[in-house]
Design a protein around this motif. Sequence first.
Motif: not given
Length: 85
Positions: A42-48
């Motif tokens: 599993e993983g999380s990212v934030y994209v700006t």
Amino acid sequence: MADPEYLTAVASPESAAPIVGLIQDAAAVAVAQLGQLPDGQEGSVYVTLTAPTGYGTVPIGMWGFFRAADGSVSLTGSTPEDTDG
């Protein structure tokens, strides 16, 4: 003073289209990044997303995405453009 109410309404497809397009752009970046994780992780990212202007590059918005162990990716939230640092 009374507490404010929080309301939710559905935008028309025409009004939502530009924002949906931005989220789809951010999702493509997230899926590419999260696709580098090993199977089952599993993983999380934030994209700006940013855009160039005559005054420099400005942030448009930030969206968070989560990849589940089965490889599916979902939108987890957003941050208004003036608070994403």
